[in-house]
Design an enzyme around this catalytic site. Structure first.
Site, PDB file in Angstrom:
ATOM      1  N   CYS A 106       0.835  -1.204   0.000  1.00  0.00           N
ATOM      2  CA  CYS A 106       0.000   0.000   0.000  1.00  0.00           C
ATOM      3  C   CYS A 106       0.873   1.257   0.000  1.00  0.00           C
ATOM      4  CB  CYS A 106      -0.998  -0.045   1.161  1.00  0.00           C
ATOM      5  SG  CYS A 106      -2.385   1.086   0.919  1.00  0.00           S
ATOM      6  N   HIS A 209      -3.685  -5.219   0.652  1.00  0.00           N
ATOM      7  CA  HIS A 209      -3.098  -5.576   1.947  1.00  0.00           C
ATOM      8  C   HIS A 209      -3.109  -7.096   2.143  1.00  0.00           C
ATOM      9  CE1 HIS A 209      -2.395  -1.696   4.002  1.00  0.00           C
ATOM     10  NE2 HIS A 209      -3.357  -1.260   3.201  1.00  0.00           N
ATOM     11  N   GLU A 211      -1.387  -8.824   4.085  1.00  0.00           N
ATOM     12  CA  GLU A 211      -1.257  -9.199   5.510  1.00  0.00           C
ATOM     13  C   GLU A 211      -2.625  -9.295   6.179  1.00  0.00           C
ATOM     14  OE1 GLU A 211      -0.980  -6.183   4.486  1.00  0.00           O
ATOM     15  OE2 GLU A 211      -1.909  -4.860   5.974  1.00  0.00           O
TER      16      GLU A 211
END
Ligand code: MN
Length: 241
Positions: A106, A209, A211
């Site tokens: 990001c 994202h 994660e």
């Protein structure tokens, strides 16, 4: 082998506090690396600190000061952290020059692009006609828009599909892609969702994202395992960037 992966922390200028989501830490651990959380440090320390790491993860967060890509701030620009900007840009440049594997997530993708000479749309609406909803209100782990992954790219090798549904929490986007980088994925509205460095063992940026998704969809762990795998490889000699 202990593969240290530096993970940059965010910095809240008002609360005077460094922080990082657990999700980045756990993703690196699950991928076989040892995360080392890096607070914003004096930029002269960036190269020295990076020399102790085998890989770098530039995490998500607020906006880069547009001065770093030669623009005055427009009203669409959000929160800026001067300390974080200067340290992360120095880290990103060092990782590119020193051929240290780096994953930008990001904001981290914008940092990579700007560090290498690219630019960013300060707000999506400035560059994209009829943009999709890129700041989703669905949960973090839930993919809301598709991306098309360009064949033959590192990203295509990691995900092994040409189309993927990803989450989206950004109001900015890469504008001019930095010299030496190429686009590896786009959203259906044309927004650049991933870039990668050409002459580099692993220089990858993603706008989404991973994660936030890997715990529910294991395919997204692939980005972290690819980073750690590259970190375990032989260091290449310094190269001019
Ligand atoms: Mn998006």
């Amino acid at each position: 082998m202990c593969l240290l992966i530096g993970v940059t922390a965010a910095f809240d200028e008002e609360e005077d506090r460094c922080y990082l989501s657990r999700l980045y830490v756990d993703a690196v651990v699950r991928a076989g690396g040892v995360p080392v959380v890096l607070p914003p440090l004096p930029f002269e320390m960036a190269a020295t600190v990076l020399d102790q790491m085998r890989g770098l993860l530039l995490s998500g967060g607020g906006d880069l000061d547009p001065a770093y890509f030669g623009e005055e701030p427009l009203s669409g620009t959000g929160k800026v952290s001067p300390r974080r900007d200067v340290f992360e840009l120095a880290l990103a440049r060092a990782a590119l020059i020193r051929q240290v594997p780096v994953l930008g997530i990001c904001r981290g993708m914008q940092v990579l692009n700007v560090a290498a000479g690219g630019t960013v749309y300060q707000d999506l609406v400035l560059g994209v006609k009829q943009p999709l909803k890129h700041f989703q209100e669905a949960p973090r782990w839930y993919g809301t828009h598709h991306i098309e992954i360009h064949p033959g790219t590192k990203l295509a090798g990691i995900f092994n599909v040409s189309r993927l549904r990803v989450n989206s929490f950004h109001h900015q986007a890469v504008h001019r892609v930095a010299p030496g980088f190429r686009v590896s994925a786009v959203a259906p509205d044309g927004v650049i969702e991933a870039i990668e460095a050409g002459a580099h063992p692993f220089g990858v940026g993603v706008q989404f994202h991973p994660e936030g998704m890997w715990e529910k969809e294991s395919v997204f762990l692939g980005l972290f395992t690819a980073l750690v795998a590259a970190a375990g490889g032989k260091r290449r000699p310094l190269e001019k960037w």
